[in-house]
Structure formats: C-alpha cells, structure tokens
Design a protein around this motif. Structure first.
Motif, PDB file in Angstrom:
ATOM      1  N   GLU A   1      42.033  33.265  48.938  1.00  0.00           N
ATOM      2  CA  GLU A   1      41.346  34.492  49.335  1.00  0.00           C
ATOM      3  C   GLU A   1      41.549  35.540  48.240  1.00  0.00           C
ATOM      4  OE1 GLU A   1      43.526  37.156  50.127  1.00  0.00           O
ATOM      5  OE2 GLU A   1      45.203  35.799  49.833  1.00  0.00           O
ATOM      6  N   THR A   2      40.714  36.582  48.291  1.00  0.00           N
ATOM      7  CA  THR A   2      40.589  37.461  47.133  1.00  0.00           C
ATOM      8  C   THR A   2      41.793  38.359  46.873  1.00  0.00           C
ATOM      9  OG1 THR A   2      39.405  39.068  48.517  1.00  0.00           O
ATOM     10  CG2 THR A   2      38.080  37.497  47.289  1.00  0.00           C
ATOM     11  N   SER A   3      42.482  38.792  47.919  1.00  0.00           N
ATOM     12  CA  SER A   3      43.622  39.683  47.690  1.00  0.00           C
ATOM     13  C   SER A   3      44.775  38.947  47.026  1.00  0.00           C
ATOM     14  CB  SER A   3      44.075  40.315  49.014  1.00  0.00           C
ATOM     15  OG  SER A   3      43.100  41.209  49.502  1.00  0.00           O
ATOM     16  N   GLY A   4      45.076  37.749  47.526  1.00  0.00           N
ATOM     17  CA  GLY A   4      46.124  36.954  46.900  1.00  0.00           C
ATOM     18  C   GLY A   4      45.786  36.587  45.477  1.00  0.00           C
ATOM     19  N   SER A   5      44.536  36.269  45.225  1.00  0.00           N
ATOM     20  CA  SER A   5      44.146  35.870  43.875  1.00  0.00           C
ATOM     21  C   SER A   5      44.190  37.035  42.899  1.00  0.00           C
ATOM     22  CB  SER A   5      42.767  35.227  43.879  1.00  0.00           C
ATOM     23  OG  SER A   5      41.776  36.189  44.144  1.00  0.00           O
ATOM     24  N   GLN A   6      43.964  38.273  43.405  1.00  0.00           N
ATOM     25  CA  GLN A   6      44.093  39.442  42.539  1.00  0.00           C
ATOM     26  C   GLN A   6      45.531  39.589  42.054  1.00  0.00           C
ATOM     27  OE1 GLN A   6      41.814  42.690  41.563  1.00  0.00           O
ATOM     28  NE2 GLN A   6      43.386  41.923  40.158  1.00  0.00           N
ATOM     29  N   VAL A   7      46.487  39.369  42.956  1.00  0.00           N
ATOM     30  CA  VAL A   7      47.900  39.440  42.572  1.00  0.00           C
ATOM     31  C   VAL A   7      48.236  38.324  41.587  1.00  0.00           C
ATOM     32  CG1 VAL A   7      50.284  39.302  43.391  1.00  0.00           C
ATOM     33  CG2 VAL A   7      48.565  40.544  44.738  1.00  0.00           C
ATOM     34  N   LEU A   8      47.790  37.112  41.894  1.00  0.00           N
ATOM     35  CA  LEU A   8      48.112  35.982  41.018  1.00  0.00           C
ATOM     36  C   LEU A   8      47.469  36.115  39.643  1.00  0.00           C
ATOM     37  CD1 LEU A   8      48.065  32.885  43.405  1.00  0.00           C
ATOM     38  CD2 LEU A   8      49.973  34.355  42.739  1.00  0.00           C
ATOM     39  N   ALA A   9      46.336  36.818  39.567  1.00  0.00           N
ATOM     40  CA  ALA A   9      45.704  37.042  38.262  1.00  0.00           C
ATOM     41  C   ALA A   9      46.573  37.904  37.359  1.00  0.00           C
ATOM     42  CB  ALA A   9      44.333  37.696  38.450  1.00  0.00           C
TER      43      ALA A   9
ATOM     44  N   ASN B 135      46.013  59.646  45.254  1.00  0.00           N
ATOM     45  CA  ASN B 135      47.212  58.932  45.703  1.00  0.00           C
ATOM     46  C   ASN B 135      47.063  57.421  45.596  1.00  0.00           C
ATOM     47  OD1 ASN B 135      48.798  61.205  46.429  1.00  0.00           O
ATOM     48  ND2 ASN B 135      47.583  61.441  48.299  1.00  0.00           N
ATOM     49  N   LEU B 136      45.892  56.963  45.189  1.00  0.00           N
ATOM     50  CA  LEU B 136      45.592  55.557  44.912  1.00  0.00           C
ATOM     51  C   LEU B 136      44.652  55.557  43.727  1.00  0.00           C
ATOM     52  CD1 LEU B 136      45.616  52.485  45.881  1.00  0.00           C
ATOM     53  CD2 LEU B 136      43.513  53.069  47.117  1.00  0.00           C
ATOM     54  N   ASP B 137      44.834  54.615  42.822  1.00  0.00           N
ATOM     55  CA  ASP B 137      44.018  54.632  41.606  1.00  0.00           C
ATOM     56  C   ASP B 137      42.718  53.851  41.712  1.00  0.00           C
ATOM     57  OD1 ASP B 137      45.709  56.277  40.025  1.00  0.00           O
ATOM     58  OD2 ASP B 137      47.098  54.601  39.852  1.00  0.00           O
ATOM     59  N   VAL B 138      42.709  52.740  42.442  1.00  0.00           N
ATOM     60  CA  VAL B 138      41.493  51.932  42.526  1.00  0.00           C
ATOM     61  C   VAL B 138      41.294  51.428  43.943  1.00  0.00           C
ATOM     62  CG1 VAL B 138      40.231  49.915  41.661  1.00  0.00           C
ATOM     63  CG2 VAL B 138      41.793  51.147  40.138  1.00  0.00           C
ATOM     64  N   ILE B 139      40.111  51.637  44.483  1.00  0.00           N
ATOM     65  CA  ILE B 139      39.693  50.997  45.719  1.00  0.00           C
ATOM     66  C   ILE B 139      38.629  49.972  45.349  1.00  0.00           C
ATOM     67  CG2 ILE B 139      38.029  52.862  46.230  1.00  0.00           C
ATOM     68  CD1 ILE B 139      38.496  52.202  49.223  1.00  0.00           C
ATOM     69  N   LYS B 140      38.846  48.723  45.749  1.00  0.00           N
ATOM     70  CA  LYS B 140      37.978  47.638  45.309  1.00  0.00           C
ATOM     71  C   LYS B 140      36.668  47.563  46.085  1.00  0.00           C
ATOM     72  CE  LYS B 140      39.921  43.692  44.569  1.00  0.00           C
ATOM     73  NZ  LYS B 140      40.736  42.500  44.901  1.00  0.00           N
ATOM     74  N   THR B 141      36.639  48.159  47.263  1.00  0.00           N
ATOM     75  CA  THR B 141      35.424  48.156  48.062  1.00  0.00           C
ATOM     76  C   THR B 141      35.275  49.494  48.765  1.00  0.00           C
ATOM     77  OG1 THR B 141      35.621  45.772  48.477  1.00  0.00           O
ATOM     78  CG2 THR B 141      34.131  46.999  49.893  1.00  0.00           C
ATOM     79  N   ILE B 142      34.237  50.233  48.440  1.00  0.00           N
ATOM     80  CA  ILE B 142      33.974  51.500  49.115  1.00  0.00           C
ATOM     81  C   ILE B 142      33.596  51.204  50.568  1.00  0.00           C
ATOM     82  CG2 ILE B 142      32.521  53.562  49.179  1.00  0.00           C
ATOM     83  CD1 ILE B 142      34.292  53.504  46.730  1.00  0.00           C
TER      84      ILE B 142
ATOM     85  N   PHE C 287      32.606  56.497  40.763  1.00  0.00           N
ATOM     86  CA  PHE C 287      32.010  55.513  41.674  1.00  0.00           C
ATOM     87  C   PHE C 287      31.308  54.482  40.811  1.00  0.00           C
ATOM     88  CE2 PHE C 287      28.030  54.592  44.329  1.00  0.00           C
ATOM     89  CZ  PHE C 287      28.606  53.484  44.935  1.00  0.00           C
ATOM     90  N   LYS C 288      31.710  53.237  40.912  1.00  0.00           N
ATOM     91  CA  LYS C 288      31.221  52.196  40.024  1.00  0.00           C
ATOM     92  C   LYS C 288      30.531  51.087  40.816  1.00  0.00           C
ATOM     93  CE  LYS C 288      33.361  53.971  36.363  1.00  0.00           C
ATOM     94  NZ  LYS C 288      32.680  54.450  35.172  1.00  0.00           N
ATOM     95  N   GLN C 289      29.568  50.462  40.172  1.00  0.00           N
ATOM     96  CA  GLN C 289      28.916  49.279  40.723  1.00  0.00           C
ATOM     97  C   GLN C 289      28.786  48.221  39.635  1.00  0.00           C
ATOM     98  OE1 GLN C 289      25.295  51.255  42.339  1.00  0.00           O
ATOM     99  NE2 GLN C 289      26.015  50.524  44.339  1.00  0.00           N
ATOM    100  N   SER C 290      28.960  46.982  40.018  1.00  0.00           N
ATOM    101  CA  SER C 290      28.766  45.888  39.073  1.00  0.00           C
ATOM    102  C   SER C 290      28.386  44.636  39.844  1.00  0.00           C
ATOM    103  CB  SER C 290      30.042  45.629  38.249  1.00  0.00           C
ATOM    104  OG  SER C 290      31.087  45.111  39.067  1.00  0.00           O
ATOM    105  N   SER C 291      27.923  43.634  39.133  1.00  0.00           N
ATOM    106  CA  SER C 291      27.538  42.380  39.773  1.00  0.00           C
ATOM    107  C   SER C 291      28.748  41.684  40.370  1.00  0.00           C
ATOM    108  CB  SER C 291      26.878  41.461  38.751  1.00  0.00           C
ATOM    109  OG  SER C 291      25.679  42.024  38.278  1.00  0.00           O
ATOM    110  N   ALA C 292      28.500  40.974  41.453  1.00  0.00           N
ATOM    111  CA  ALA C 292      29.538  40.200  42.112  1.00  0.00           C
ATOM    112  C   ALA C 292      28.984  38.818  42.417  1.00  0.00           C
ATOM    113  CB  ALA C 292      29.988  40.901  43.400  1.00  0.00           C
TER     114      ALA C 292
ATOM    115  N   ASP D 272      35.683  39.435  42.305  1.00  0.00           N
ATOM    116  CA  ASP D 272      36.275  40.477  43.141  1.00  0.00           C
ATOM    117  C   ASP D 272      37.658  40.879  42.650  1.00  0.00           C
ATOM    118  OD1 ASP D 272      36.099  42.247  45.348  1.00  0.00           O
ATOM    119  OD2 ASP D 272      37.381  40.948  46.536  1.00  0.00           O
ATOM    120  N   ARG D 273      37.857  40.854  41.334  1.00  0.00           N
ATOM    121  CA  ARG D 273      39.150  41.242  40.775  1.00  0.00           C
ATOM    122  C   ARG D 273      38.990  42.351  39.740  1.00  0.00           C
ATOM    123  NH1 ARG D 273      40.730  35.477  38.581  1.00  0.00           N
ATOM    124  NH2 ARG D 273      38.777  36.045  37.564  1.00  0.00           N
ATOM    125  N   ILE D 274      39.899  43.295  39.798  1.00  0.00           N
ATOM    126  CA  ILE D 274      39.972  44.313  38.755  1.00  0.00           C
ATOM    127  C   ILE D 274      40.518  43.668  37.491  1.00  0.00           C
ATOM    128  CG2 ILE D 274      41.085  46.472  38.076  1.00  0.00           C
ATOM    129  CD1 ILE D 274      38.945  46.785  40.236  1.00  0.00           C
TER     130      ILE D 274
END
Length: 534
Positions: free
Chosen positions: A57-65, A264-271, A287-292, A523-525
């Motif tokens: 899942e995407t949250s775990g994979s963001q950490v592992l990246a 108080n938070l630097d990045v939100i991955k989904t508005i 506010f950013k948009q990119s392909s997913a 879905d990863r920063i």
C-alpha cells in the motif's frame, strides 16, 4: 512497482499526460535559501506493514522509498534505468543476470551483496511467511514448490548466486518485462540482521527496518503517530537535500490540510475533496497537480451469493453517474474511468466496459430487479482516506436509481479494511484504489484479478483470464503482450468483479518551508528533490 499498489486516500486519478503542473499563484515562501540541515514533515496514513515483501500500500511504500534504493527506477517515459543495479540483462527473457553496483551498505554497516537479495526474495516467496507481495515472485522458477501449508522447498530454484555482486534469476517462462518489475518494493534487499535464523524474520525488524537507501530509521515506528528517518551519510547514490523526514500519520485528511496551511506540516499528499475548490486560493502556487497512475474502484465480494451474478454487478455500475460525482464531489480534479487500466500505460483503451459504464437509471433498475439484486447494499471504505463524501453520493444514487437501501460503513484505517476483506468478512461492496507497481498493463491485471493475485480480495477466478495473462507475460515483445492483455481485459468487462470509477491525478500541497516538491506516478513524494528553505 516501486510500489504503490493499494492507495489509502482519495488519490487522484490520472491526468492523461505526464509531467508536473503547478496550479495557483504566489510564491513558495521562505527566503528561498536551501537549508540542508532541516528535516521535512510529510503526511501519510498508518502503514499496514514496513517489510519490503509485505508492503503493498502507498503509505508503507513511501516510507520504504526513503529506506531502500531500488534495483531500477523509471524515467519520464516510464522506461526502467539502473539504480542499485549495475546491469540487468537477458538473452532469452528467461534467464536474467543482475549485477549490483559496488559500494552499497546497509544502515547497520553490512555490505550489500547478492545474498541479501536472495534471502529477501526467498523469504517473500515462501507461502507460510504470509507476505502480501509473494505474488511478485511467481514468475521465478520453483515458486510453486514454496506454496501451500507444507511447501516442498524453502528457496526458489530460479535464484542462483554467481559472486558477491552478481546473481541470476531463471523464470519459469519468458517474461520480457522482468527488468521493469524490479523497481517494485518487493524486490528490495534485506540485511542478514533482518533474520533471527535462516528464513525467519527477526521480530523487531519491522519496527525499525534496516535498508540501503538514502535515509535510515531514526528510532522506531511510532504507530498511529509517525515514522522518522534521517540522512544516511554512507549512501553512495544521489544524496538527499534534507537532513531527514518525519512521516506524520494522520487519520483525517482535513487535519493534515489545516496543518499545511499553518506551516505545521510540510507536505500533504492528497488535498481533501472538501478543500479542492479553495486550495488554489489557500495555497497559491503551493497547490500542485501532476499525473498519477491511480484507479478508484468499487469491488464486489463475488464469493457472496448476492453479488455472484454479473448482471447484478453490471446494474450497480449503470446506476452510478460517474461524471456527476467527478464534477460535484471532485471538482473535475479526477477523470471518470470506464476501463481497468490507466491511461499512462501502453495498451490503454478508453471505455472497455461498454454499456456497464453508461449511466442509465431505468435500464439499471430493470436489470437489477430481473437479476435478483439485494434489497440492501453496504459500501465499506477506510475512514482515514477522505472517501466519505463520494461514498455518500454513490449511496444516494443507488438508493434513487435502484430503489435499494444503501449505507456507507467506515473502517477506521485502510489497514483495518484490508484485514477484513482479506479474511472475507462481510463488508458488502468495498472501496479499493490501485497505484501501479511498475508501468505495464500486466500490473493492473495480474495482482488484482488473477486467481492467485496478491490483491485479489474479491474472490474472482477465471481460468481463461489467467491463461491470457500468462500468454501475454511470455510474449516475445510488447506489442504481442498487449494484445493478450487487452483480450484479458475484455473478459473483465464481461465479468465485472469491480466497477472502475475514476482515474486520479496527484492533487497535493506544501507549506512555505519547503520547495521542489514533486510527486511521482506511484503516489510518492520525491525525497531526493524536496528541499527545506530558510
């Protein structure tokens, strides 16, 4: 797949073109001077797991990246290039030789060798270990002997060490895209220290995973709170531009959004969907948009009698007005989906589900009644992902258009929902999201719909589908493979084990304290590009 597979949040369906697009106006904030000694704070949901072979899942994979460096990554054209690998080659698409770059070490000082890949992959493939990503080793020779309650073997016959920096992988049949697969999380190495005995994972490893990537753990996984990492100075690859990352765990997207607005938070991955209409004003060009590569679906428990009839499933699909929900709830930040694969991969075709994707309330109700659909429909979803609004809207449409009672049921966390559907507990229809693991049609079909797919939670099984998928995998070239995959997708359109709803695009935002914030198709920063500013 560098994984990203199951997406917890309302990850936005794809814009059809690639590349980053910034929206809004105004500056990034700060002085603009980089601050390499600062850590950044990035929002995630609670991971289900933090073991490479068990994280899908995407949250775990963001950490592992952050903690691991993949064998290959992908360029702007979605083509693989070597990262931790020096080369990945084959003359017949069956036997592959992987040569590792010298100089990589794990965060505990162990030198990375071929053994670390073989140990990790054998652990992941061995069925009694119950790894979510075991499926990804299926193509390697000997996989079948590692399956069942009492496997015949504990290691894959297709894995052979050549020397400390070289190993070979023999597949059970040719697969031209094997090199592409190797960017996925399941193919990360694990150190000797990860195992308390050969093939036995150390109990504490998941709480503080040791990788060979640009960041190392700082302390342990603080469940439902945070995971912190810091720069690993001995990393031989491209260095990160920040001192560390705090992956801050949120259960409510709106709380994360408020924290970004207040710095108080630097990045939100989904508005959050309720903030999409004002995000451009609130954040300016932050506010950013990119392909997913994401795809949102409603999945059927096809093993339950009330949803076993494809006509029932088709009627429900026809009773949902995708276009209206995309417009009213998502403010056109997503794209209605009527196919099972994303527009970002070769072989995509528009509207493969045909009539099932056409909103027709009268025809849907007649078909539903003739097929004996249930009088009550439950839609289950994870409450930590910002899905309530569209689930409620979908329920209202089903009530109106089918004349049924419909209720949305929230599980506290995505991990909770996955646990229930994996155990086949009754949850009714359930919301699922997929982010590709690696750029291929096969990745949208095999894991989700093959009989033994790692993320086939709906009990779907079609031998002809499995056959076409296997023929595509063993095809000599991409064009021939795509023909088989498209034929397999046509079977899905007939059986409809899930209802494709929307393709996503990344809609994300950041504080005034960071710059160069980019999100990839998975879905990863991008943790090597983000910078803190003074």
């Amino acid at each position: 797949m560098r994984v990203r597979r199951l997406a917890a949040w309302t990850a936005l369906p794809l814009a059809v073109t690639l590349g980053l697009v910034a929206c809004g106006s105004g500056g990034d904030g700060g002085s603009g001077e980089s601050n390499p000694d600062a850590a950044v704070r990035i929002e995630i949901a609670e991971p289900q797991h933090l073991v490479p072979t068990n994280t899908n899942e995407t949250s775990g994979s963001q950490v592992l990246a952050a903690l691991f460096s993949p064998l290959v990554d992908y360029d702007e054209a979605n083509k693989p290039y070597e990262v931790a690998a020096e080369s990945v080659t084959s003359e017949d698409n069956t036997t592959w030789t992987v040569k590792l770059k010298d100089g990589y070490t794990f965060h505990n000082g162990e030198k990375v060798t071929a053994d670390n890949y073989l140990d990790a992959w054998n652990y992941g493939a061995y069925a009694p270990n119950g790894q979510n990503s075991s499926y990804f080793f299926e193509k390697i020779a000997g996989y079948e002997d590692l399956q069942g309650e009492t496997p015949k073997a504990k290691t894959l016959t297709g894995l052979k060490k050549v020397d400390d920096l070289t190993f070979t992988v023999t597949l059970s049949q040719p697969y031209s895209e094997f090199r592409t697969m190797l960017g996925y999380t399941a193919f990360y190495p694990m150190p000797k220290a990860a195992f308390s005995a050969p093939g036995v994972l150390a109990e504490a490893y998941e709480q503080a995973p040791v990788g060979q990537g640009p960041f190392k753990m700082k302390g342990t996984w603080q469940h439902d709170a945070k995971v912190e990492v810091e720069k690993y100075d001995a990393f031989p690859g491209e260095k990160p531009k920040v001192a560390g990352v705090e992956f801050r765990i949120y259960q409510q997207p709106t709380a994360a959004y408020a924290d970004v607005l207040s710095d108080n938070l630097d990045v939100i991955k989904t508005i959050p969907t309720e903030n999409l209409s004002t995000a451009g004003t609130d954040l300016g060009d932050r506010f950013k948009q990119s392909s997913a590569s994401s795809l949102q679906v409603l999945a059927f428990p096809t093993f339950q009698e009330e949803f076993s009839n494809p006509d029932v499933r088709k009627a429900i699909s026809m009773a949902i007005d995708r276009d209206e929900i995309t417009k009213s709830i998502f403010k056109d930040s997503q794209q209605p989906a009527r196919s099972f694969v994303s527009p970002v991969v070769a072989g995509y075709r528009d509207n493969t589900i045909g009539e099932a994707g056409e909103f027709d309330a009268a025809k849907a109700k007649a078909l539903y009644q003739a097929a004996g659909g249930p009088a009550r429909i439950e839609l289950s979803y994870n409450g930590d992902g910002g899905h309530k609004d569209w689930i409620d809207a979908t329920c209202n449409q089903l009530k109106t258009n089918l004349g049924v009672d419909c209720v949305g049921t929230a599980e506290p966390k995505f991990a909770d929902l996955l646990t229930k559907v994996k155990a086949k507990q009754p949850v009714g229809l359930f919301r699922m999201g997929w982010v590709m693991d690696y750029p291929s049609m096969e990745n949208y079909l095999g894991p989700l719909y093959s009989s033994n797919g790692s993320s086939n939670y709906y009990g779907y099984a079609n031998p002809e589908f499995d056959k076409l998928l296997a023929e595509g995998a063993s095809a000599a070239n991409e064009d021939e493979a795509i023909k088989k995959y498209q034929a397999a997708e046509d079977l899905l359109a007939e059986d409809l084990p899930v209802i494709p709803l929307r393709y996503g695009q990344n809609n994300f935002g950041h504080s005034t304290k960071v710059t160069n914030v980019e999100m990839d198709l998975f879905d990863r920063i991008d943790l090597l590009k983000i910078e803190a500013v003074k």
